[in-house]
Design an enzyme around this catalytic site. Structure first.
Site, mmCIF file in Angstrom:
data_model
loop_
_atom_site.group_PDB
_atom_site.id
_atom_site.type_symbol
_atom_site.label_atom_id
_atom_site.label_comp_id
_atom_site.label_asym_id
_atom_site.label_seq_id
_atom_site.Cartn_x
_atom_site.Cartn_y
_atom_site.Cartn_z
ATOM 1 N N GLU B 50 34.044 10.217 -2.541
ATOM 2 C CA GLU B 50 34.055 8.772 -2.299
ATOM 3 C C GLU B 50 33.458 8.413 -0.942
ATOM 4 O OE1 GLU B 50 36.584 10.498 -3.437
ATOM 5 O OE2 GLU B 50 37.241 9.609 -5.338
ATOM 6 N N PHE B 112 52.530 7.233 -8.734
ATOM 7 C CA PHE B 112 51.492 8.257 -8.651
ATOM 8 C C PHE B 112 50.163 7.621 -8.225
ATOM 9 C CE2 PHE B 112 48.059 10.687 -10.811
ATOM 10 C CZ PHE B 112 48.131 11.811 -9.995
ATOM 11 N N GLN B 113 49.571 8.192 -7.217
ATOM 12 C CA GLN B 113 48.293 7.731 -6.662
ATOM 13 C C GLN B 113 48.334 6.275 -6.206
ATOM 14 O OE1 GLN B 113 45.073 9.004 -9.308
ATOM 15 N NE2 GLN B 113 45.009 10.908 -8.125
ATOM 16 N N LYS B 162 45.495 -2.074 -12.363
ATOM 17 C CA LYS B 162 44.923 -1.612 -13.631
ATOM 18 C C LYS B 162 45.190 -2.605 -14.771
ATOM 19 C CE LYS B 162 44.210 2.562 -16.348
ATOM 20 N NZ LYS B 162 44.543 3.979 -16.521
ATOM 21 N N MET B 469 25.928 18.030 20.390
ATOM 22 C CA MET B 469 26.255 16.983 21.353
ATOM 23 C C MET B 469 27.551 17.316 22.095
ATOM 24 S SD MET B 469 25.277 14.360 22.804
ATOM 25 C CE MET B 469 24.149 13.211 22.006
HETATM 26 C C1 LIG Z 1 33.244 12.750 11.615
HETATM 27 C C2 LIG Z 1 33.007 13.113 13.032
HETATM 28 N N1 LIG Z 1 33.673 14.124 13.613
HETATM 29 C C3 LIG Z 1 33.428 14.466 14.898
HETATM 30 C C4 LIG Z 1 32.506 13.782 15.640
HETATM 31 C C5 LIG Z 1 32.247 14.157 17.098
HETATM 32 N N2 LIG Z 1 30.860 14.592 17.259
HETATM 33 C C6 LIG Z 1 29.888 13.792 17.750
HETATM 34 S S1 LIG Z 1 28.396 14.506 17.766
HETATM 35 C C7 LIG Z 1 29.013 15.936 17.160
HETATM 36 C C8 LIG Z 1 28.121 17.117 16.916
HETATM 37 C C9 LIG Z 1 27.244 16.943 15.744
HETATM 38 O O1 LIG Z 1 26.696 18.202 15.429
HETATM 39 P P1 LIG Z 1 25.358 18.333 14.631
HETATM 40 O O2 LIG Z 1 25.409 17.529 13.394
HETATM 41 O O3 LIG Z 1 25.030 19.764 14.472
HETATM 42 O O4 LIG Z 1 24.311 17.606 15.587
HETATM 43 P P2 LIG Z 1 23.712 18.086 16.981
HETATM 44 O O5 LIG Z 1 24.457 17.371 18.041
HETATM 45 O O6 LIG Z 1 23.866 19.569 17.068
HETATM 46 O O7 LIG Z 1 22.297 17.659 16.901
HETATM 47 C C10 LIG Z 1 30.391 15.831 16.947
HETATM 48 C C11 LIG Z 1 31.254 16.924 16.449
HETATM 49 C C12 LIG Z 1 31.847 12.708 15.010
HETATM 50 N N3 LIG Z 1 30.955 11.954 15.638
HETATM 51 N N4 LIG Z 1 32.084 12.414 13.717
#
Ligand SMILES: Cc1ncc(C[n+]2csc(CCOP(=O)(O)OP(=O)(O)O)c2C)c(N)n1
Ligand SMILES: [Mg+2]
Lengths: 166, 558
Positions: B50, B112-113, B162, B469
């Site tokens: 979803e 449920f749900q 529903k 990042m």
């Molecule tokens: C759902 C979610 N969880 C955690 C984060 C924190 N976060 C921001 S950037 C990042 C790293 C993303 O890694 P990747 O997709 O490999 O991109 P890169 O920075 O390596 O280019 C994280 C964990 C987020 N933005 N969204």
């Protein structure tokens, strides 16, 4: 920092399931304060009136105003504290122990001063109803506290603009 | 003839011009899915999660400007939608999310749900409806679409019990919608617009600062007119990229934490900031006490609560950007600011986005530059992380709705499902998905519907084997303590793509980047995934450290 001020908002909303939760959620979610809140249907059954007392500096109050307006079910928001002069009232019920007749007489005399009404009287207790603005209620509660308040319930403020303005 | 509530819902969606519904089936939504069975006017796209459904609806909306629609069952179906709803809410994307709810007589019994979807989503949607009676469905659908797409757009939730889906009544769709408590202010106050024009005339160091609101309001044309007419330098935020062509000499490119030095210095020195559909987000402003300290501010926004929220404003103008700019454009002329323009050009020349080519490494920035070379007209959808910032920096966007990303919530996993929605909404466009190795695997399952529908998505993974990042922050501020960011244990994405039935390629050498991109161009019968194995520890610069002022931007290269 701007000084914090108390503001009374009058909020007209659709009389619909869930509206109060939206208003309350807005305040909790954004960290705004609610000092008191009163909700009831108006003479028009489709509209409810919320009277909300809050405080904050000018910037926060402006944010509260706009965020209330942003809620889809909010019809009109008025900041009574800036829109003109207004009247406000609150009602409090106070239950006090009256173990001896002497004390009961005194309490009735004090109630008289605040134009309170006795709405329940039992051998060992009395329930008073007092209406007024914040200052009057505070004074009354302070005095009755010296007699030992058993229970207290208050409505929260309701308010409206003076004169023909709405 | 009486119709079931589910059929009324579907007929209402048709009235609203819905082409696609992205969903996952389940008990409390079965009557709606049943009504969509064999339906030709609206195509039901079965997603694999979803979250994917809500991001796909969102991507469709961002790419087309129309309302995206997601559909899920009650309970876990609805809670899985939540991330996508919050993502759309933060970026003001028009969307309608429909959820099935348990039978009316079960509501409140922990059935449920059962989940209080209205309660869960209250702070992350523009509005929501719980329908217990099939009589309400037609009116609610019309209202929901009206609310989602007018004013400041946003997601609206329709939760339908529903029994309301099953019960029958007559279908009467409202011709018009009038909600007494909802009247967005579209036209700006003429007095305020005149004041703004006067400030613009008097300014010596003005800048235009445009955001995603310009794209949402379809006001890019008006923004361009204002910029060309006044010849005032302009910076466009991450959410607005493409609203003004980044290839134009007046463009200072993106501002903020990883924005151009030029834009950040311009904010710091400006005497007038003209904000249009931008909200002074902390990622743009840095330390507020050092933000544009010498500048008067004009702020044009449809949302009064956005004005003065973070930064005090001298001339607030509440209204639709398109309307307000049309009026403002009548009152402005070329600004007499040559020394300022020269200063901007000097900064632009002196501090372009740049990186060092390390020996034997595929540099991520180079991959983006090459993607731009080969796909400059594509719709580009980035995920969240370093790759997103490099894409924003090194791809030069020239058209609105050409660049889609989760800017406000920063939702990893957004891009692949959003790319599916965008490709369906814009079948004639090439859709490029720039993904990260961490983000990609969060919603990788949506490759299945992309393969099934033979969507020619170009999925380019900037694979640094890290949550890059976060690793960058750990390197700079936490002494390289790389807690939970090492993704070297990820599967081989090229092989995995093949297992999904897509084309999967792996690129490990700089000289293979361009040929692989060319090859991907020729693959049009389904998605192609290229796993670009890039330098693992490259960082994004420039960078304004959290809490610093824009003037203290670290340029990166010495
Ligand atoms: C759902 C979610 N969880 C955690 C984060 C924190 N976060 C921001 S950037 C990042 C790293 C993303 O890694 P990747 O997709 O490999 O991109 P890169 O920075 O390596 O280019 C994280 C964990 C987020 N933005 N969204
Ligand atoms: Mg990574």
């Amino acid at each position: 920092m701007n000084p914090e001020k108390r503001h009374i908002f009058s909020v007209l909303v659709e009389n619909r399931f869930g509206v109060l939760a939206r208003v309350a959620g807005l305040f909790s979610g954004r960290g705004f304060n609610i000092d008191s809140l009163n909700v009831a249907e108006t003479h028009d059954k489709s509209i409810s009136q919320i009277t909300l007392v809050t405080h904050g500096d000018a910037q926060i109050i402006e944010q509260i105003y706009h965020h209330l307006n942003r809620l889809i079910d909010v019809i009109e928001v008025t900041d009574l504290s800036t829109a003109g002069t207004h009247v406000e009232r609150e009602l409090v019920l106070i239950k006090i122990a009256t173990d001896d007749p002497q004390k009961r007489t005194e309490i009735l005399q004090v109630a008289e001063v605040f134009r309170g009404r006795v709405i329940d009287m039992k051998p060992a207790s009395i329930v008073l109803e007092i209406t007024g603005d914040e200052g009057k209620l505070k004074a009354a509660i302070d005095i009755f506290n010296t007699y030992g308040i058993l229970e207290l319930a208050r409505t929260g403020k309701i308010a409206m603009l003076r004169g023909a303005e709405t | 003839m009486e119709l079931s509530g589910a059929q009324i819902l579907v007929d209402g969606l048709k009235r609203e011009g819905v082409e696609y519904i992205f969903g996952v089936n389940g008990g409390a939504a079965m009557p709606i899915f049943d009504a969509l069975y064999g339906e030709t006017e609206i195509k039901l796209i079965p997603m694999r999660h979803e979250q994917g459904a809500s991001h796909a609806a969102d991507g469709y909306a961002r790419a087309t400007g129309k309302v995206g629609v997601a559909l899920a069952t009650s309970g876990p179906g609805a809670t899985n939608l939540v991330t996508g709803i919050a993502t759309a809410y933060m970026d003001s994307i028009p969307m309608v999310a429909i959820t099935g709810q348990v039978f009316t007589h079960y509501i409140g019994s922990d059935a449920f749900q059962e989940c209080d979807v209205i309660g869960v989503t209250r702070p992350i949607c523009k509005h929501s409806y719980l329908i217990k009676d099939c009589e309400e469905i037609a009116d609610v659908v019309a209202e929901a679409f009206h609310i989602a797409k007018t004013g400041k757009p946003g997601p609206v939730i329709i939760d339908i019990a529903k029994d309301a889906q099953n019960n029958e009544t007559l279908f009467q769709y409202p011709e018009t919608v009038d909600i007494r408590s909802y009247k967005p202010q579209v036209h700006g106050d003429p007095g305020q617009i005149a004041k703004a024009a006067a400030l613009i005339k008097a300014a010596k160091r003005p800048i235009l600062y445009a955001g995603g609101g310009v794209v949402l309001a379809n006001a890019s044309e008006e923004l361009r007119q204002l910029t060309y007419k006044t010849q005032i330098p302009i910076t466009v935020t991450l959410m607005g990229l493409g609203a003004f062509p980044e290839t134009d000499p007046l463009s200072m490119e993106m501002p903020g934490m990883h924005g151009s030095c030029c834009a950040n210095y311009a904010f710091t020195d400006a005497d007038l900031v003209i904000a249009i559909g931008a909200r002074f987000d902390d990622r743009v402003t840095g330390d507020l006490s050092k933000f544009a300290p010498n500048a008067k501010k004009i702020h044009i926004d449809i949302d009064a609560s956005c004005i003065g929220k973070n930064v005090p404003v001298d001339v607030p103008i509440v209204g639709d950007a398109k309307n307000v700019l049309t009026e403002l454009n009548k009152q402005v002329s070329t600004a007499d600011i040559d020394p300022w323009r020269n200063q901007i050009q000097e900064w632009k020349k002196k501090y372009p986005f740049e990186y060092e080519q390390k020996v034997g490494k595929v540099m991520p920035q180079y991959v983006i530059e090459q993607i731009y070379e080969h796909y400059s007209d594509a719709i580009v959808i980035a995920d969240v992380g370093q790759h997103q910032m490099w894409a924003a920096q090194y791809f030069k966007f020239t058209e609105p709705r050409q660049w889609l990303n989760s800017g406000g919530l920063g939702t990893m996993g957004f891009s692949l499902p959003a790319a599916i929605g965008a490709q369906l909404g814009c079948p004639d466009k090439t859709v490029v998905n720039i993904n990260g190795d961490g983000s990609y695997i969060m919603t990788i399952q949506e490759l299945v519907p992309a393969v099934t529908m033979k969507l020619p998505l170009k999925i380019f993974i900037i694979n640094n084997m890290y949550l890059g990042m976060v690793r960058q922050w750990q390197e700079l501020f936490l002494d390289k303590r790389y807690s939970a960011v090492d993704y070297h244990d990820n599967p081989d994405f090229a092989l995995l793509a093949q297992a999904f039935g897509a084309t999967g390629l792996r690129v490990e050498h700089t000289e293979d980047v361009a040929p692989a991109l060319l090859k991907a161009k020729g693959i049009t019968d389904g998605p192609v995934v290229i796993d670009f194995i890039v330098d693992e520890e490259e960082n994004v610069f420039p960078m304004v450290p959290a809490g610093a002022g824009l003037g203290d931007v670290i340029r990166g290269l010495s």
